[in-house]
Enzyme design. Structure first.
Site, PDB file in Angstrom:
ATOM      1  N   GLY B 164      18.021  23.465  45.648  1.00 64.83           N
ATOM      2  CA  GLY B 164      18.756  22.380  45.023  1.00 64.83           C
ATOM      3  C   GLY B 164      19.476  22.789  43.751  1.00 64.83           C
ATOM      4  N   ASP B 252      14.566  14.492  55.313  1.00 67.62           N
ATOM      5  CA  ASP B 252      13.774  15.723  55.476  1.00 67.62           C
ATOM      6  C   ASP B 252      12.277  15.480  55.503  1.00 67.62           C
ATOM      7  OD1 ASP B 252      13.400  14.918  52.936  1.00 67.62           O
ATOM      8  OD2 ASP B 252      14.254  16.679  51.982  1.00 67.62           O
TER       9      ASP B 252
END
Lengths: 508, 508
Positions: B164, B252
């Site tokens: 990320g 996810d």
């Protein structure tokens, strides 16, 4: 572009994974395929061992582009439709606006959403629930994205059962009754998915049910009614694609909007929704029935449709017959005044409710009179003729399977229960609905007193091996319970759970 | 049986809808295809305009059956696998047992579950949450259904970042440090899915990363470490199929089990999970980080693995470089003692934590010493050579794009923030990770004082049109905020929501 050699119902292309990598598209993303002055956006399937300069395509793509096997096409990545963004937002909790629902439904119909995306929407609605607002939006959008039956009449009456009770041939009685009293009732029905017969399967024994929309219009304008298969009319076509996802998962979050969309598409103004209720039905309790009724009524109100929900007794099959031909026979007998009391009462109650909704007093009595007088039978024959069937057909003309097995009572007592699911299962094993002459014919109903050796029911099949399958299944199953109520305090011992414990409402 | 002409990765057949009706199979149900003494069960696709006596099949089916184009096969309906029943139960709320999870995972790997069924599982886990028990079951089953790296060494150290934060080349420093200190660290990584570079993309600038499992074993036994692409090793192969569903939906729910399954598959005994935290990272708050950490630690414990989660500062890119080649250069420079302080500290902290877990005191100091002494650089060159790269490579040898655009400060002030998502987006528009030499090179970091006209960052591209795309995007985006903290009370005005607001953890 090379041909895959089939028509997939939605545009489909396959490219090699090296090409996908080059284009920067992942499986399930979209490409635009351009040929001369036409282009089409399709979801991409990625596979191996395809030549780098080849894209495989279904006939849908070739037809749309007016291309031929070997045509040179240009392929470029294409962004996902905005409807995917709305579905992703819905997953995260945002309620959908009408414009968003409309975009989603249009993309469902055109095949622009992948199965993954559509499944995510269906599963999300199942888990988090659809608001009444969303039900209304989906109903409206599903109706608007399909064909519309324009009759230019008012009122238009209609009925629908959410199903779950085998042998429910009520529609075959209600439609002729209502039409015979001068009201318009353009009834479309589905075929069986999990039951021994759908209304379309039953009617097909008497007359063709696969009509075009223009033919339906002609039949209704001539006779006030029809009983046709909805599948070929492209009413609310999104529903078929949604059912394709719901069916393997045995869930049905879209059943209210999809039923209401079809009612809207035929212009119904007054609708009775039959909710069979009780042990063995889809809706187990009256409380649950009220809960579902609220959604139907409210969605109907927003669509400009008056809806009454009829909670009906659903703890045993309706009448005695299950399976297309057996049920067509029983419906015809009923209109000849020789019907079983529960079927007659249910049909008259529903017809009476419909009549009451358009201001008729004593509707139920009028319905009973229409049956008794033969007026409804005459109307049925008109409808049969208008749809292309034999108007002279009599119950005994309808062919049945000749492989029979009768099951007898092993003890004396009262019939305490009849298991709907087991009965439906046995009838399907015997061949229904594919073998029209197959099914089950009950000899008793709940409350009947039986002696040891009395016949309980008969299995009817067209093929010997199917009769054997049904017979074999009986070794493990108990379709009918007999005893004395006060000596039968154990209602059920649950050790084996049948698949699909709660039947989804996908026959709609 | 006729050939579709591609290898679809899982057996695929297409039949005409009239044949489907005859067989009594609906789309997405299964058929068994039999040829001589072999049979295969596959999900059936139903289409139109196929000859009645033809079944179309992908090459997967032909290979399995050892059939040829035109071979006569026998096709019969086949019941759904029991794993579908478990998924349907899970939809309705039942927790899964290990045996059920194992059956589901096996069927995911073999392609026996349709996309509808797999999507329903993924979406359900997203909505209702996976229990820690289920996470453990999935981790175990996913590892067991794939290849296993057998090193016969202990301990085996490993690290993983949930990602990320762009520019995070920490692994390229940690692996050589740990391996240079005599500990085993067989690191497998993914390529970028939504970021400008994954670890596999970065390492590939220095050495091949697509190795076989035997080659990986050889490299690790020789050098104590490796940095390879996990994608070709068939470790926990169910994960790829799950990601294919998660990716288009941007959810996810399987990220903990899929990360842990891969760690289990390489035999890791001590693992640090890096959880970049803060504004602009996937995990926004320390509280949320603790929550995720709990799952990793508990699942690890049940798998017999010691796990420590490292919450790291994730509010700006790590180091200055984003994009495969730029990052490989920066990593190499770091091992030559010339790295940016944040990257050095992060790598040394994670290496130190790992060393601490196996009983080493002063692990962080040892890691820093391994960098300073050149010992880690020497180890990196050994690993590069073992994987088939050039061990003599120097930072300036690594080719970069030559299309450059520098962005300058428009006012004086302190760098208050750098937007991770915008930076990643710009780097990807410029060509990363496909164009290895493309990306973004920062000239400032948070807290730096800049004067008007000072360079803030440079966009690097291999192709002029991609540089233009990145330049154009800058008109709408604000990648870096400059000002005086006490005069900048407005943190953010939100009027446009970028797609994928919460980045899913699918790079794993």
């Amino acid at each position: 572009m090379k041909a895959l050699g089939f028509l997939s119902g939605k545009p489909m292309v396959v490219i090699d994974d090296s090409v996908a990598q080059l284009l920067g598209v992942k499986p399930h993303e979209r490409v635009e395929v351009r040929y001369r002055d036409k282009e089409i956006v399709t979801i991409v399937n990625v596979a191996g061992e395809i030549a780098q300069d080849v894209i495989l395509a279904s006939d849908d793509v070739f037809r749309y582009l007016e291309a031929e096997d070997g045509s040179e096409v240009e392929v470029t990545p294409s962004p996902p439709p905005s409807s995917l963004e709305y579905i992703k937002n819905r997953l995260k909790g945002t309620r959908l606006s009408y414009e968003e629902v409309k975009a989603i439904v249009e993309d469902i119909v055109s095949g622009s959403l992948s199965e993954i995306e559509l499944t995510a929407l269906v599963t999300t609605m199942y888990h988090v629930g659809m608001s009444v607002e969303e039900m209304y939006y989906f109903s409206k959008a599903m109706a608007e994205t399909g064909e519309i039956l324009e009759l230019n009449r008012k009122p238009i009456l209609d009925k629908h059962s959410i199903g779950g009770v085998p042998g429910d041939k009520t529609t075959l009685v209600v439609v002729p009754v209502i039409a015979s009293l001068g009201y318009t009732i353009p009834k479309t029905s589905s075929r069986a998915i999990t039951s021994p017969a759908g209304t379309a399967d039953r009617v097909e024994v008497l007359a063709p049910v696969t009509l075009s929309l223009d033919e339906v219009k002609e039949v209704v304008l001539k006779t006030n009614g029809c009983m046709v298969w909805g599948g070929s009319l492209h009413l609310a076509p999104a529903d078929d694609k949604i059912i394709r996802v719901e069916y393997p998962l045995a869930i049905d979050p879209f059943f209210v909007p999809s039923i209401m969309a079809k009612k809207k598409a035929v212009g119904s103004t007054h609708v009775v929704i039959d909710i069979p209720t009780g042990r063995g039905a889809k809706v187990k309790t009256i409380g649950e029935g009220h809960y579902i009724a609220k959604d139907f009524i409210e969605v109907g109100r927003r669509l400009g449709m008056e809806v009454t929900c009829a909670l009906t007794y659903g703890e045993q099959p309706i009448g005695y017959a299950m399976g297309p031909a057996l049920e067509a026979r029983e419906a015809l007998l009923t209109l000849k005044g020789k019907g079983p009391t529960d079927l007659v009462d249910k049909a008259a109650s529903i017809a009476g409710t419909l009549l009451g909704m358009v201001g008729v007093e004593n509707g139920k009595a009028m319905a009973l009179e229409a049956i008794k007088s033969g007026r409804a039978e005459k109307k049925l024959r008109e409808i049969i003729e208008a749809q292309g069937g034999d108007p002279e057909v009599e119950p005994e003309d309808i062919p049945l399977g000749d492989k029979l097995l009768t099951v007898y009572a092993e003890s004396e007592g009262i019939v305490l229960w009849i298991n709907n699911k087991v009965m439906a299962y046995i009838a399907r094993l015997a061949g229904a609905p594919v073998d029209k002459g197959a099914g089950v014919l009950l000899k008793v109903k709940i409350g009947d007193l039986v002696k040891k050796g009395d016949p309980l029911f008969q299995i009817v099949a067209e093929r010997a091996y199917k009769l054997q399958l049904a017979e074999k299944a009986l070794e493990e199953l108990r379709p009918i319970g007999i005893g004395k109520p006060q000596e039968q305090m154990l209602i059920e011992s649950i050790s084996f759970v049948m698949p699909h414990e709660r039947l989804p409402i996908i026959e709609r």
